[in-house]
Design a protein around this motif. Structure first.
Motif, mmCIF file in Angstrom:
data_model
loop_
_atom_site.group_PDB
_atom_site.id
_atom_site.type_symbol
_atom_site.label_atom_id
_atom_site.label_comp_id
_atom_site.label_asym_id
_atom_site.label_seq_id
_atom_site.Cartn_x
_atom_site.Cartn_y
_atom_site.Cartn_z
ATOM 1 N N ILE A 4 0.875 -1.368 -0.124
ATOM 2 C CA ILE A 4 -0.031 0.111 -0.014
ATOM 3 C C ILE A 4 0.638 1.457 -0.009
ATOM 4 N N GLY A 5 0.794 2.167 -0.750
ATOM 5 C CA GLY A 5 1.313 3.483 -1.005
ATOM 6 C C GLY A 5 0.507 4.372 0.029
ATOM 7 N N PHE A 6 1.138 5.096 0.885
ATOM 8 C CA PHE A 6 0.187 5.843 1.503
ATOM 9 C C PHE A 6 0.702 7.335 1.553
ATOM 10 N N ILE A 7 -0.321 8.380 1.290
ATOM 11 C CA ILE A 7 0.287 9.593 0.943
ATOM 12 C C ILE A 7 -0.377 10.551 1.760
ATOM 13 N N GLY A 8 0.529 11.250 2.677
ATOM 14 C CA GLY A 8 -0.092 12.152 3.540
ATOM 15 C C GLY A 8 -0.515 11.248 4.901
ATOM 16 N N LEU A 9 0.634 11.805 5.838
ATOM 17 C CA LEU A 9 0.575 11.118 7.023
ATOM 18 C C LEU A 9 0.730 11.897 8.191
ATOM 19 N N LEU A 20 -2.695 -0.131 9.192
ATOM 20 C CA LEU A 20 -2.457 -1.044 8.156
ATOM 21 C C LEU A 20 -1.264 -1.860 8.455
ATOM 22 N N LEU A 21 -0.128 -1.344 8.910
ATOM 23 C CA LEU A 21 0.969 -2.169 9.291
ATOM 24 C C LEU A 21 0.592 -3.131 10.404
ATOM 25 N N LYS A 22 -0.079 -2.875 11.320
ATOM 26 C CA LYS A 22 -0.499 -3.756 12.315
ATOM 27 C C LYS A 22 -1.385 -4.829 11.819
ATOM 28 N N ALA A 23 -1.891 -4.494 10.666
ATOM 29 C CA ALA A 23 -2.876 -5.741 9.987
ATOM 30 C C ALA A 23 -2.000 -6.471 9.237
ATOM 31 N N GLY A 24 -0.553 -6.379 9.217
ATOM 32 C CA GLY A 24 0.118 -7.131 8.294
ATOM 33 C C GLY A 24 0.615 -6.645 6.874
ATOM 34 N N HIS A 25 0.014 -5.395 6.534
ATOM 35 C CA HIS A 25 0.151 -4.857 5.154
ATOM 36 C C HIS A 25 1.711 -4.265 4.789
ATOM 37 N N GLU A 26 2.232 -4.149 3.833
ATOM 38 C CA GLU A 26 3.351 -3.208 3.564
ATOM 39 C C GLU A 26 2.939 -1.835 3.093
ATOM 40 N N VAL A 27 3.483 -1.007 3.950
ATOM 41 C CA VAL A 27 3.089 0.522 3.800
ATOM 42 C C VAL A 27 4.341 1.108 3.113
ATOM 43 N N LYS A 28 4.180 1.724 1.796
ATOM 44 C CA LYS A 28 5.245 2.850 1.368
ATOM 45 C C LYS A 28 4.852 4.160 1.867
ATOM 46 N N ALA A 29 5.378 4.905 2.564
ATOM 47 C CA ALA A 29 4.981 5.946 3.177
ATOM 48 C C ALA A 29 5.712 7.207 2.773
ATOM 49 N N PHE A 30 4.796 8.263 2.406
ATOM 50 C CA PHE A 30 4.906 9.633 1.785
ATOM 51 C C PHE A 30 4.562 10.540 2.594
ATOM 52 N N ASP A 31 5.316 11.422 2.906
ATOM 53 C CA ASP A 31 4.556 12.856 3.280
ATOM 54 C C ASP A 31 5.669 13.851 3.173
ATOM 55 N N LEU A 32 5.177 15.244 3.184
ATOM 56 C CA LEU A 32 6.256 16.299 2.992
ATOM 57 C C LEU A 32 7.056 16.554 4.129
ATOM 58 N N SER A 33 6.445 15.956 5.206
ATOM 59 C CA SER A 33 7.059 16.139 6.567
ATOM 60 C C SER A 33 7.857 14.889 6.903
ATOM 61 N N GLN A 34 9.280 15.126 7.126
ATOM 62 C CA GLN A 34 10.154 13.937 7.136
ATOM 63 C C GLN A 34 9.850 13.219 8.421
ATOM 64 N N THR A 35 9.466 14.193 9.487
ATOM 65 C CA THR A 35 9.058 13.605 10.872
ATOM 66 C C THR A 35 7.852 12.656 10.846
ATOM 67 N N ALA A 36 7.130 12.997 10.165
ATOM 68 C CA ALA A 36 5.655 12.422 9.807
ATOM 69 C C ALA A 36 6.043 10.836 9.176
ATOM 70 N N VAL A 37 7.014 10.871 8.113
ATOM 71 C CA VAL A 37 7.407 9.373 7.651
ATOM 72 C C VAL A 37 8.041 8.733 8.660
ATOM 73 N N GLU A 38 9.111 9.367 9.273
ATOM 74 C CA GLU A 38 9.760 8.643 10.415
ATOM 75 C C GLU A 38 8.962 7.832 11.211
ATOM 76 N N HIS A 39 7.705 8.409 11.729
ATOM 77 C CA HIS A 39 6.945 7.838 12.732
ATOM 78 C C HIS A 39 6.126 6.683 12.172
ATOM 79 N N VAL A 40 5.990 6.665 11.119
ATOM 80 C CA VAL A 40 5.356 5.428 10.340
ATOM 81 C C VAL A 40 6.600 4.327 10.262
ATOM 82 N N VAL A 41 7.808 4.755 9.811
ATOM 83 C CA VAL A 41 8.756 3.800 9.412
ATOM 84 C C VAL A 41 9.075 3.008 10.814
ATOM 85 N N SER A 42 8.962 4.190 11.908
ATOM 86 C CA SER A 42 9.281 3.278 13.269
ATOM 87 C C SER A 42 8.365 2.094 13.639
ATOM 88 N N GLU A 43 7.192 2.160 12.938
ATOM 89 C CA GLU A 43 6.239 1.054 13.076
ATOM 90 C C GLU A 43 6.411 0.008 12.134
#
Lengths: 296, 296, 296, 296
Positions: A4-9, A20-43
């Motif tokens: 799943i490509g997710f835009i806007g975090l 979505l990650l918790k449910a086992g999906h793969e998430v390609k995360a994008f946001d203009l804010s790097q912090t927002a991306v990192e938060h999702v990456v940490s999960e």
């Protein structure tokens, strides 16, 4: 499990991606804010450097953006329109709250290229996004809805099929206009009762068990102290901001204008939230509309 | 069992008096209409020829009249004021829907003479009056309320102690103003959805399970065919007439004027019911306000 | 020259009585405030100790009281009703702003006794009362109007014959409701222009010469500094208070309720003045409604 | 004399172009309707086959189009954007009534290329367009305004310099919102007077000479028969259609939304025109709003 490509975090998109990650999906995360991306990456999410990279090769593309102009730019008219890169068998789910006309325009452009774009705005707020209990109002064909449903269920509890393309946005505009009417009406009824000596808790209980019963009385009483754990009992912090309600009422006005649907009550509610916002209350929870009514 | 003088045996008062008889009370029945009296007599009531006769010697005096001017005349300023004849230990219960100021004025006049007058307007309509499931909103002292409750329970299901004298009328004005807001708002939200292609049953279900949830969606949907057994599915016959809603909104405006309680939403709803009434719809159920919104 | 009993010598009544004196009439002056009476006496009036004394033997009785309940009490239902003492050939002129129903009730009661009571509320404010330039809106028969006119002309400039009994009050209610709509509308149009960068003086001029032209733009601009000598340029001091506008809008609502005349715009204006008043602005000039719109 | 490219020759644009011809200018006329072009040609205009041909080499380009989307397409984002072909020293005057944001966006795009685009919407209707008595509300720099003025004076009487780019559209939105408020308010005040027995001509005269005075009472009375030569006395034919007023109110709502300018009165008026339009009255003159209020 899907890619799943997710835009806007942001406040909403971030927790949704994590569910979505918790449910086992793969998430390609994008946001203009790097912090927002990192938060999702940490999960467990995968950071990508562009919306195009998020969308390319994904089974689902999900977007959560502020307004119709961003959605149109992202998919259709921007410098790198995603409709140019998504796979033929991918499903695009836009969960932004935007005008129905834009949703329908992008969906039609997608269909022309053999792609699938559906509108699936949410209600339930940040709390619902974190808890995975959002309501989704979906505008899609039966087939598209069937395909989207299992993914949406990772993020929400009630998944409504509102109708064809745009119907999700229309349903949300109608519902949130209704909500603004309920909250303003409940505030003014309770305020009139209080000004005439009634206890707001008693009057709330009477109306809740009578024909004045509504969502605000049930779970979101605007009078501080009547109900625990709601914004009114926390200085109107948290919850759903006046600014956002005002934005949604703007979308309702647009819809009413395009379809010539008379909305006198929604217009009156919008005027009240506008007055309230002009006095510097845009950042408070929308149940703070009670303050507009009160003596000072 | 008590002796009860009952004055005003119309569509509401008649069935209420009959429910008192069914509970074993003695009812001295008075109404200007002989037919109305006879109907109650046929169920076991005793016909009396004047309000004075009904009130004299009764344990409870109950009145159900159209407006404040009648209540004031009956008890205080008419040719034979009942306050001159009721027993010291009687309790006067006025179930008319009138302005709070009149209720308070009569109650104060009664108190000056050592008598007890409480306001106890009802909601629930003719159906509730017949079934004995009315809600009573009572303005009384604790002692008065305790004395009235067993009698009111013969006629109703929910007996609310709203507060001191007048509080019953105030609570009812607040609740019915809220109801008018709910019904007009629900009608306009559903109409906008329909004009934009949504199925009203689907949209109703979505809003009912979301933050737009309210009494109208739950038990009184204004769109014909969405719900069975409601006035909208019966050509807006029966139920609660536009004329009565307009009357109640007049009481709400009066209350707001006297207490300077801003009621922009209630005022907007009143304007809509006024427009609807001016087109000859005063006799229809109030959910027919939907028709005001619809294309013709 | 006539003998005139004048009852109610406040901010309006005082200067009106003095203008009658200046025109050569004899004025028997009565008010509950001794100071108010003395002020008129110092200009040549005769002090009397009761309304009855003012009315007895007078050719004209003029009253200027706060509300319908006072007028009804004075003439009809009080302890010493003036209808019991006024001469058969006297003309009673009530210049109070009250509800039309009360005016009509008192007039009918007078007629039953062969007496003449007409309603003649004024507009023009304290300034107009002092300058003798008030407008009178008169509800009377042709004969009554002809008799009243020369006396009214001592106090005012425009003497309108609005129609039969009550028509003066009805015309005033309609006019002042219109005025509230003009002032609120003008304030919001100018505020929107200013928030979008326009100079309020320029926008005022454009609208004044276009189809937005109205009394507020012509003589009573609500934006401080656009016009000299108006309340907005004097911190909204003087002029016509919010409290009085709110009272007049209450009369308009009552009239609309009794006649089922839909007044959505007047109701919206009343809601705005009510919100404004609830924030402590009741004592400011009504053009201060602009402040309700402005950012803070 | 100047060469003027005129694009959009409908009910308004046609007569405007003809007035330019009468003043001695050369007009290159373009419209999608061949009939519209021919009409202007018959008065001395030159037919051209495209907007590009009209604009190329012209001293002035004037456009009169239905909505912002058309203006943006014509100049900026369409297949043959005029900003690509107009001369450096030409002045572009857009007289369409559109949203201020689009006007400002096109003007900024023009400025970036060293070109001049100003907004100059009109009021005065078809009658004013034919008679050459339109009012122009202009958003432009001083220099641009000075250059435009002599040309605009060939088509209008009052040429207002509202402010910088977009200010013309803003002023028009404010004025027309005010107009809708005046007309609805006047209609409801007169209707309430009539329902209470007053003669509308008498009440109109009283309000016109009092603080209720406004443009509708002065030149456009909504009650049939009160005034000659106005749409109300001609079955509400001609004049300014409800559909156009509803469109303009949509622009006002948009402006209020973008700038968070509260517009409760304008919103209430829009709701009324929306209700009126939904009953099939979109093609009537906007003073027919009176019919919404009247009993049927």
């Amino acid at each position: 499990m899907a890619t799943i490509g997710f835009i806007g975090l942001g406040n909403m998109g971030g927790p949704m991606a994590i569910n979505l990650l918790k449910a086992g999906h793969e998430v390609k995360a994008f946001d203009l804010s790097q912090t927002a991306v990192e938060h999702v990456v940490s999960e467990g999410g995968t950071a990508v450097v562009s919306a195009v990279e998020a969308a390319t090769g994904a089974d689902f593309v999900i977007s959560m953006l502020p307004a119709g102009v961003h959605v149109q730019g992202l998919y259709l008219t921007g410098e790198a329109p995603l409709l140019d890169v998504v796979s033929d068998n991918a499903l695009i789910i836009d969960s932004s709250t935007i005008d129905a006309a834009t949703a329908q325009r992008v969906s039609a452009a997608a269909a022309e290229r053999g792609l699938s774009f559906i509108d699936a705005p949410v209600s339930g707020g940040v709390g619902g996004a974190i808890a995975g209990t959002l309501a989704f109002m979906v505008g899609a064909t039966d087939e598209q809805f069937a395909k989207a449903k299992p993914v949406l269920e990772c993020m929400g509890k009630n998944i409504f099929h509102a109708g064809q393309s745009g119907a999700g946005q229309i349903a949300k505009a109608c519902n949130n206009m209704m909500l603004s009417i309920l909250m303003a009406g409940t505030s003014e009824a309770l305020n009139m009762g209080m000004k005439n000596g009634l206890d707001p808790a008693v009057l709330s209980e009477i109306m809740k068990q009578s024909s004045g019963n509504n969502w605000a009385l049930q779970v979101y009483n605007p009078v501080p102290g009547v109900m625990e754990g709601v914004p009114s009992s926390n200085n109107y912090q948290g919850g759903f901001q006046v600014d956002l309600m005002f934005k949604d009422l703007g979308l309702a006005m647009e819809l009413s204008q395009q379809s010539n649907s008379p909305v006198p009550m929604g217009s009156a509610a919008r005027s009240l939230f506008s007055l309230h916002k002009s006095k510097g209350n845009g950042g408070l929870d929308f149940s703070s509309i009670l303050k507009l009514y009160q003596d000072s």
